[in-house]
Design an enzyme around this catalytic site. Sequence first.
Site, PDB file in Angstrom:
ATOM      1  N   ASP A  58      73.579  90.144  38.449  1.00 31.58           N
ATOM      2  CA  ASP A  58      72.631  89.195  39.013  1.00 31.58           C
ATOM      3  C   ASP A  58      73.375  87.866  39.163  1.00 31.58           C
ATOM      4  OD1 ASP A  58      70.052  87.959  39.648  1.00 31.58           O
ATOM      5  OD2 ASP A  58      70.163  87.119  37.630  1.00 31.58           O
ATOM      6  N   ASP A 101      71.664  83.970  39.452  1.00 34.11           N
ATOM      7  CA  ASP A 101      71.077  82.842  38.718  1.00 34.11           C
ATOM      8  C   ASP A 101      70.745  83.246  37.289  1.00 34.11           C
ATOM      9  OD1 ASP A 101      70.874  80.695  40.748  1.00 34.11           O
ATOM     10  OD2 ASP A 101      69.625  82.148  41.787  1.00 34.11           O
ATOM     11  N   THR A 135      71.227  89.850  43.966  1.00 31.65           N
ATOM     12  CA  THR A 135      70.472  88.633  43.690  1.00 31.65           C
ATOM     13  C   THR A 135      69.198  88.539  44.521  1.00 31.65           C
ATOM     14  OG1 THR A 135      70.563  86.195  43.780  1.00 31.65           O
ATOM     15  CG2 THR A 135      71.918  87.397  45.358  1.00 31.65           C
ATOM     16  N   SER A 136      68.208  87.852  43.962  1.00 27.61           N
ATOM     17  CA  SER A 136      66.964  87.604  44.697  1.00 27.61           C
ATOM     18  C   SER A 136      67.095  86.430  45.662  1.00 27.61           C
ATOM     19  CB  SER A 136      65.824  87.344  43.703  1.00 27.61           C
ATOM     20  OG  SER A 136      65.569  88.499  42.933  1.00 27.61           O
ATOM     21  N   LYS A 176      63.282  92.626  43.126  1.00 24.02           N
ATOM     22  CA  LYS A 176      63.126  92.927  41.699  1.00 24.02           C
ATOM     23  C   LYS A 176      61.698  92.592  41.270  1.00 24.02           C
ATOM     24  CE  LYS A 176      67.932  91.495  41.058  1.00 24.02           C
ATOM     25  NZ  LYS A 176      68.840  90.495  40.458  1.00 24.02           N
ATOM     26  N   ASP A 228      69.622  88.534  33.503  1.00 28.01           N
ATOM     27  CA  ASP A 228      69.076  87.544  32.562  1.00 28.01           C
ATOM     28  C   ASP A 228      67.561  87.500  32.518  1.00 28.01           C
ATOM     29  OD1 ASP A 228      68.251  84.511  34.067  1.00 28.01           O
ATOM     30  OD2 ASP A 228      68.861  86.272  35.209  1.00 28.01           O
TER      31      ASP A 228
END
Length: 226
Positions: A20, A22, A113-114, A145, A170
């Site tokens: 991921d 962030d 990643t989002s 996600k 995270d």
Amino acid sequence: MTIPTPADTRTLTCRAVLFDMDGTLVDSTAIVEQVWSEFSARYGLDFAEILRTSHGVQAGDTVRRFAPAGADVVALTAELGAAERVRTAGIVALPGAAELLRILPGDAVALVTSADRILADIRMEAAGLAMPATAVTAELVTRGKPHPEGYLQAAGLLGVEPSDALVFEDAPAGIAAGLAAGIRTVAVGPNTGPLPDGVLHISDYSDVSVAVETDAAGARVISFRL
């Protein structure tokens, strides 16, 4: 082919590594909180609840959930994205992240990643991290996600089975996505929430060691000591 995990439960072996961004590679907490604070104040929303549920989730999904009835979700999401793209002050890499990315073979690493690709490029550059050649960003998936689509897509792009990959995440939504994809998942940092059984936790990468070797069949094996 599934790689057996050694008896030492703090050692994990894989063929590919999925990160991921962030909170996992990049600390952008201050900017994320600032943008969502402005959004919540604008509409009189519960800022704490937005933060609790938005971590690791695509911005559009959070806007859709919290925006007032009749709001233009697409326009609001674009507005939030534009605000995030011009704010880079304070963005740093998590300790040990840059060295870890340098050690790992580039063709065995993916970012999942989002964030969209533009924002991902901006934040990785601001943190001084090289963008992996394989990156699954928000616009490349139909379901964000905690759905496993992004992680399954990344494993496929790297040519490995989910059971031969390892995820670093995270946020609860991301951890759930990794596990739903059938991928062993390591939780990173302070925002993971209660961890499912079997999920290991690290604060950052300061004490993580990695070895890249070749097995008897000539295939590459990546071993992490957490």
